[in-house]
Design an enzyme around this catalytic site. Structure first.
Site, short mmCIF file in Angstrom:
data_model
loop_
_atom_site.label_atom_id
_atom_site.label_comp_id
_atom_site.label_asym_id
_atom_site.label_seq_id
_atom_site.Cartn_x
_atom_site.Cartn_y
_atom_site.Cartn_z
N HIS A 147 52.75 43.32 -16.35
CA HIS A 147 51.84 44.43 -16.63
C HIS A 147 51.77 45.29 -15.37
CE1 HIS A 147 49.92 41.42 -19.61
NE2 HIS A 147 50.88 42.11 -20.19
N GLU B 25 48.80 45.94 -12.87
CA GLU B 25 48.26 44.79 -12.13
C GLU B 25 48.98 44.68 -10.79
OE1 GLU B 25 48.64 41.66 -15.03
OE2 GLU B 25 47.44 42.77 -16.47
N HIS C 89 49.54 37.72 -12.40
CA HIS C 89 48.87 38.81 -13.11
C HIS C 89 47.56 39.19 -12.42
CE1 HIS C 89 51.12 38.99 -17.02
NE2 HIS C 89 51.54 37.80 -16.58
N GLU D 236 45.94 34.47 -12.41
CA GLU D 236 45.18 35.72 -12.56
C GLU D 236 44.33 35.98 -11.32
OE1 GLU D 236 45.37 37.80 -15.03
OE2 GLU D 236 46.17 36.66 -16.75
#
Length: 378
Positions: free
Chosen positions: A166, A169, A259, A335
């Site tokens: 993504h 990010e 991410h 994350e």
């Protein structure tokens, strides 16, 4: 006053600039999809002027819950970024700031440019420990590069680390910079020991088109790459297609997909509990990794995160689920927050590039603990 976005990753829609105390803006969607949340723009001609910038469509963002507790970032030189007062109310994201110079940049998170990406590749190759291979081209013709670090002998464990599926990010590539810097340090004993046991296969930016275009979540064809792993195509998702092909050629013993999360103000991991091939052995390795990571970095925690999938219900189009299930290996999605890390808050900077970079350095400790266990099995 003037707002411009004609640079790498620039993105915003200007609705009205006539009143500095009520600048009307909107989020610009990804080039070929409806996802929107990333913004990055330059404001000129407003030195010592109180500027109030209203993102009038913030409630239409991909993750509107991400605005709660969020503070935008700003920089005068695109090197040093700091947080600026930001509130979310009545469906609008409102940034209030008085620039101290005539040129200032505002962004959703500290950017990581395509030039930085290319420099990262060059520095890695210059270490003498890294080989760069071209796997293919993106939709817009950018290179999909694989960094191979290690002896590449049959007895080596095969560790894959990918980031920035993504593109918005950007903390993911800051993480990669720290990870690579430490792994390629001849004087670091953890890195040297790891490279005695494993060969690393690293893709620092899975989505260079989306990154350059200023997209939040998709590539130039509008594909969310982290939903393409079960059946990627060269036409729609070549980035996943070529990386997945190489994985099947080489094999995978451990996998990390890096991410950023819009909503949760923590660093955490998501595993493969819901895939058909999940086993007690993988559960043991997950615990080993998380315990070692917590010991290596107080920024990491395992209390807050995503709900765990029930057995057999995992979405196998996600990279971590696909790889973990296909290769019967330890696979994690890592994350990091767009906001601050509530475990160790920093009012001036929040979570930022440097903290992401340090986290990338520290993950080597957790990998070493797991590698020693996997190596004993082999």
């Amino acid at each position: 006053m003037k707002i411009s976005t004609q640079f790498d990753a620039g993105a915003v829609i200007v609705r009205d600039l006539s009143n500095p105390e009520h600048i009307r803006l909107a989020l610009r969607p990804d080039n070929a999809s409806d996802f929107k949340q990333w913004f990055y723009f330059r404001l000129q001609g407003a030195a010592y002027t109180n500027c109030v910038m209203h993102f009038e469509d913030a409630h239409e963002a991909a993750y509107p819950d991400g605005w709660d507790g969020y503070q935008a970032v700003a920089s005068y030189d695109r090197q040093n970024w700091f947080r600026v007062p930001t509130v979310y109310e009545n469906g609008e994201l409102i940034i209030t700031h008085t620039p101290l110079a005539n040129s200032i940049y505002y962004a959703y998170f500290e950017p990581y440019s395509h030039e930085q990406h290319l420099n990262l590749l060059g520095e890695a190759q210059g270490s003498g420990l890294c080989q760069i291979d071209d796997l293919g081209s993106t939709v817009q013709g950018r290179d999909i590069n694989l960094l191979t670090i290690g002896n590449q002998v049959d007895s080596d464990l095969k560790i894959w680390v990918i980031a920035r599926q993504h593109p918005g990010e950007t903390m993911a590539e800051w993480f990669m910079e720290g990870f690579l810097s430490r792994l390629l340090d001849h004087q670091d004993p953890t890195a040297r020991t790891l490279l005695d046991k494993a060969t690393f296969y690293v893709v620092p930016n899975m989505n260079p088109d989306g990154a350059f275009l200023g997209n939040l979540r998709t590539n130039a064809a509008g594909a969310n790459l982290n939903r393409e792993w079960l059946a990627p195509t060269i036409e729609r998702s070549p980035e996943v297609y070529y990386v997945r092909e190489k994985m099947h050629e080489i094999g995978v013993d451990m996998f990390l997909d890096v991410h950023g999360d819009e909503g949760l103000p923590y660093v955490f991991v998501a595993g493969t509990e819901g895939v058909p091939n999940y086993s007690p052995r993988i559960a043991e390795l997950e615990t080993l990794f998380k315990d070692a990571f917590q010991a290596a970095s107080p920024d990491f925690q395992d209390v807050h995160g995503y709900p765990k999938d029930a057995t057999g219900t995992a979405n196998l189009t996600l990279a971590t689920n696909y790889v973990g299930n296909t290769f019967h290996c330890l696979a994690y999605t890592l994350e990091m927050p767009f906001k601050d890390n509530d475990n160790l808050p920093d009012d001036d900077f929040g979570w930022n590039g440097q903290r992401s970079l340090r986290l990338g350095e520290s993950v080597l400790n957790a990998m070493l603990v797991v590698c020693k266990e996997l190596h004993r099995e082999a």
